[in-house]
Scaffold this motif. Structure first.
Motif, short mmCIF file in Angstrom:
data_model
loop_
_atom_site.label_atom_id
_atom_site.label_comp_id
_atom_site.label_asym_id
_atom_site.label_seq_id
_atom_site.Cartn_x
_atom_site.Cartn_y
_atom_site.Cartn_z
N GLY A 1 0.86 -1.17 0.00
CA GLY A 1 0.00 0.00 0.00
C GLY A 1 0.89 1.22 0.00
O GLY A 1 2.13 1.09 0.01
N PRO A 2 0.29 2.40 -0.04
CA PRO A 2 1.09 3.64 -0.17
C PRO A 2 2.10 3.85 0.96
O PRO A 2 3.05 4.62 0.79
CB PRO A 2 0.03 4.74 -0.15
CG PRO A 2 -1.24 4.06 -0.57
CD PRO A 2 -1.16 2.65 -0.06
N GLN A 3 1.91 3.16 2.08
CA GLN A 3 2.89 3.35 3.17
C GLN A 3 4.27 2.86 2.77
O GLN A 3 5.29 3.36 3.27
CB GLN A 3 2.41 2.66 4.46
CG GLN A 3 2.61 1.15 4.52
CD GLN A 3 1.53 0.37 3.74
OE1 GLN A 3 0.63 0.96 3.15
NE2 GLN A 3 1.63 -0.94 3.76
N ILE A 4 4.34 1.90 1.84
CA ILE A 4 5.64 1.40 1.39
C ILE A 4 6.36 2.48 0.58
O ILE A 4 7.53 2.79 0.84
CB ILE A 4 5.46 0.14 0.51
CG1 ILE A 4 4.60 -0.91 1.21
CG2 ILE A 4 6.81 -0.41 0.07
CD1 ILE A 4 5.30 -1.76 2.21
N GLY A 5 5.66 3.05 -0.39
CA GLY A 5 6.26 4.12 -1.19
C GLY A 5 6.63 5.31 -0.32
O GLY A 5 7.68 5.95 -0.53
N ALA A 6 5.77 5.61 0.66
CA ALA A 6 6.03 6.77 1.53
C ALA A 6 7.34 6.58 2.31
O ALA A 6 8.09 7.53 2.51
CB ALA A 6 4.86 6.96 2.50
N ARG A 7 7.60 5.34 2.71
CA ARG A 7 8.86 5.08 3.43
C ARG A 7 10.06 5.31 2.51
O ARG A 7 11.10 5.82 2.93
CB ARG A 7 8.88 3.64 3.96
CG ARG A 7 8.31 3.53 5.34
CD ARG A 7 8.48 2.10 5.89
NE ARG A 7 7.20 1.63 6.37
CZ ARG A 7 6.65 0.46 6.09
NH1 ARG A 7 7.29 -0.41 5.33
NH2 ARG A 7 5.49 0.15 6.55
N PRO B 1 3.89 -2.64 -5.99
CA PRO B 1 4.61 -2.99 -4.75
C PRO B 1 4.88 -1.78 -3.87
O PRO B 1 5.13 -1.92 -2.69
CB PRO B 1 5.92 -3.60 -5.25
CG PRO B 1 5.68 -3.92 -6.68
CD PRO B 1 4.68 -2.93 -7.17
N LEU B 2 4.81 -0.57 -4.46
CA LEU B 2 5.09 0.64 -3.69
C LEU B 2 3.83 1.36 -3.25
O LEU B 2 3.80 2.02 -2.22
CB LEU B 2 5.93 1.61 -4.53
CG LEU B 2 7.29 1.08 -4.97
CD1 LEU B 2 7.92 2.02 -6.00
CD2 LEU B 2 8.21 0.93 -3.76
N ASP C 1 -5.88 9.01 7.28
CA ASP C 1 -4.75 8.16 6.92
C ASP C 1 -4.24 8.58 5.54
O ASP C 1 -4.95 8.43 4.55
CB ASP C 1 -5.21 6.70 6.90
CG ASP C 1 -4.08 5.75 6.54
OD1 ASP C 1 -2.95 6.23 6.35
OD2 ASP C 1 -4.35 4.54 6.47
N PRO C 2 -3.01 9.13 5.47
CA PRO C 2 -2.50 9.55 4.17
C PRO C 2 -2.18 8.36 3.27
O PRO C 2 -1.91 8.52 2.08
CB PRO C 2 -1.25 10.35 4.52
CG PRO C 2 -0.79 9.79 5.84
CD PRO C 2 -2.04 9.36 6.56
N HIS C 3 -2.20 7.17 3.85
CA HIS C 3 -1.80 5.98 3.09
C HIS C 3 -2.93 4.96 3.00
O HIS C 3 -2.68 3.76 2.98
CB HIS C 3 -0.57 5.33 3.75
CG HIS C 3 0.54 6.32 3.96
ND1 HIS C 3 1.24 6.40 5.13
CD2 HIS C 3 1.04 7.28 3.15
CE1 HIS C 3 2.14 7.38 5.04
NE2 HIS C 3 2.04 7.93 3.85
N ALA C 4 -4.15 5.44 2.96
CA ALA C 4 -5.30 4.54 2.88
C ALA C 4 -5.13 3.60 1.68
O ALA C 4 -4.79 4.03 0.59
CB ALA C 4 -6.59 5.33 2.73
N VAL C 5 -5.38 2.32 1.93
CA VAL C 5 -5.21 1.31 0.89
C VAL C 5 -6.49 1.21 0.07
O VAL C 5 -7.58 1.24 0.62
CB VAL C 5 -4.87 -0.05 1.55
CG1 VAL C 5 -4.89 -1.17 0.54
CG2 VAL C 5 -3.52 0.02 2.25
N THR C 6 -6.34 1.15 -1.26
CA THR C 6 -7.50 0.98 -2.12
C THR C 6 -8.03 -0.44 -1.98
O THR C 6 -7.28 -1.40 -2.11
CB THR C 6 -7.12 1.22 -3.60
OG1 THR C 6 -6.51 2.50 -3.71
CG2 THR C 6 -8.34 1.17 -4.50
N ARG C 7 -9.32 -0.54 -1.69
CA ARG C 7 -9.94 -1.86 -1.55
C ARG C 7 -10.70 -2.21 -2.82
O ARG C 7 -11.14 -1.33 -3.54
CB ARG C 7 -10.92 -1.85 -0.38
CG ARG C 7 -10.27 -1.55 0.97
CD ARG C 7 -9.45 -2.74 1.44
NE ARG C 7 -8.59 -2.38 2.57
CZ ARG C 7 -7.57 -3.11 2.97
NH1 ARG C 7 -7.24 -4.21 2.33
NH2 ARG C 7 -6.84 -2.74 4.00
#
Lengths: 211, 112
Positions: free
Chosen positions: A58-64, A124-125, B3-9
Motif C-alpha cells: 500500500g502507499p505506506q511502502i512508497g512513503a517510506r 509494490p510501492l 490516513d494519508p496511506h489509505a489502501v484501495t480496496r
C-alpha cells in the motif's frame, strides 16, 4: 430440489436459496474452476496474491521510500540513478519484474504519472490504484491538459514550473519523489513518512503536513 | 486523523478474485504480463469509444472480457466450457439452501 427438513423455525424462508452472484461474478467463478481443474492455476497462489495486495502493500511502502530519500542523500542518489536495483536490494521490486523509475519534483519541474493504455502502476510501492487513476477522464485528459487536471485535484502549480507527464507501461512504472515541504525540517524519516501522501507519489498532490 | 496511506480496496469480491486469477496465471507463466496489458488496453479502448469509463465497475467488466478473450485465443479456456461452467455455478446457487456453502460437484462439471 431437496428441502431442508429442519425447517420448523425457518418456515419464512424455507424456499430461499443462496444469494445468486452477478453474471460477471459467475463468469469469474467459471474461469477459476476451469483453470484450477486444468492445473493452470493454484488456489493457494491466488490466496497469496490477494493477501499480498490487500494486506502487505500500500502507499505506506512508497512513503517510506520517499521519506528515506529525503533524509539519506546516498539512498536518494541511488534511487534516482537506478530505482529498480535500489528497490530490489530492499525487497521492494514488483512480482512482474517490471522496472521502476523514480522522478524527482523540483521547483522547475513537477512530474505526474498516468497509464494511458490501461492502469499500469507501481503496485509494490503504492498497492492497488485508486478508481480515478483507472478512469478515462484521468487517463485521457492528464496527457492533453495536465495543468487543468491537476487544478481539479486542488493543485495549482506556479507558472514557471513545467509539468512532465510520464506514461507507464507493463515494463516501466514511475514513482514521483515529491518535494520535501517547508515545516518538515528536523523530522526523521519515520515521522516524514506521514507527510508523503499517495497522490504526492503519483503527482496529483503534494507532500503535506499530516491532517 | 486521516490516513494519508489509505489502501484501495476492491469494491466487489469478484474484482479481487479476477485480479488474483490474472496475476496468478501470468506468474505461473501462462502469458507474459505485457500480453495481458495489451489485451486489456485494447478492450478498454474499445469500451471507451461509446462512453467514458469511470474506472470502477466498467473497468472490471473490461478486465473480465479481456481475460476471457486472451484465454480463449491461447486455447487455455474455451468459451463454451466457460459458459457451461458459469451456468452450472448458477444452477448450484439456485439449488443450495440459503446459508449453506455452494459447491459444484465434480460429476456435474462439463467434461467429466
Amino acid at each position: 430440489m431437496p428441502h431442508d427438513h429442519h425447517h420448523h423455525d425457518h418456515d419464512h424462508d424455507h424456499d430461499a436459496h443462496a444469494l445468486l452472484p452477478s453474471d460477471p461474478a459467475l463468469r469469474v467463478k467459471a474461469l477459476e474452476t476451469l483453470l484450477v481443474d486444468k492445473g493452470y492455476v493454484d488456489p493457494a497462489a491466488m490466496d497469496a496474491i490477494l493477501d499480498f495486495y490487500q494486506n502487505k502493500v500500500g502507499p505506506q511502502i512508497g512513503a517510506r521510500v520517499v521519506a528515506r530519500a529525503w533524509t539519506d542523500p546516498a539512498f536518494k542518489a541511488a534511487l534516482l540513478a537506478d530505482a529498480s536495483a535500489t528497490l530490489a536490494a530492499e525487497g521492494l521490486l514488483g512480482r512482474q519484474g517490471e522496472h521502476v523509475v523514480a522522478v524527482e519534483n523540483t521547483p522547475e519541474v513537477h512530474n505526474v504519472v498516468v497509464c494511458t493504455l490501461c492502469s499500469c502502476y507501481p503496485w509494490p510501492l503504492l498497492g492497488i490504484p485508486p478508481t480515478w487513476y483507472k478512469s478515462d477522464a484521468y487517463r485521457a485528459r492528464v496527457v492533453r491538459e495536465p495543468r487543468r487536471v491537476l487544478a481539479e485535484f486542488g493543485l495549482d502549480l506556479p507558472e514557471g514550473q513545467a509539468v512532465r507527464v510520464w506514461d507507464s507501461t507493463a515494463e516501466i512504472r514511475y514513482l514521483v519523489i515529491p518535494m520535501r515541504p517547508e515545516g518538515s525540517e528536523g523530522l526523521d524519516a519515520e515521522a516524514l513518512t506521514r507527510w508523503v501522501t499517495r497522490n504526492s507519489m503519483i503527482g496529483t498532490g503534494l507532500a503535506e503536513r499530516p491532517a | 486523523m486521516t490516513d494519508p496511506h489509505a489502501v484501495t480496496r476492491f469494491d466487489e469480491p469478484w474484482h479481487a478474485q479476477l485480479f488474483a486469477l490474472t496475476v496468478a496465471l501470468s506468474e505461473a507463466g501462462l502469458f507474459p504480463w505485457t500480453d495481458w496489458t495489451e489485451a486489456f488496453g485494447a478492450t478498454l479502448a474499445r469500451h471507451g469509444l461509446t462512453r467514458a469509463l469511470d474506472g470502477g465497475a466498467d473497468y472490471y467488466a473490461a478486465w473480465l472480457e479481456a481475460l476471457e478473450g486472451l484465454l480463449a485465443a491461447r486455447g487455455l479456456a474455451a468459451p463454451d466450457q466457460v459458459a457451461a461452467l458459469r451456468d452450472a455455478w448458477e444452477a448450484a446457487y439456485l439449488a443450495t439452501p440459503h446459508g449453506q456453502p455452494v459447491r459444484l460437484d465434480l460429476a456435474d462439471r462439463p467434461g467429466h
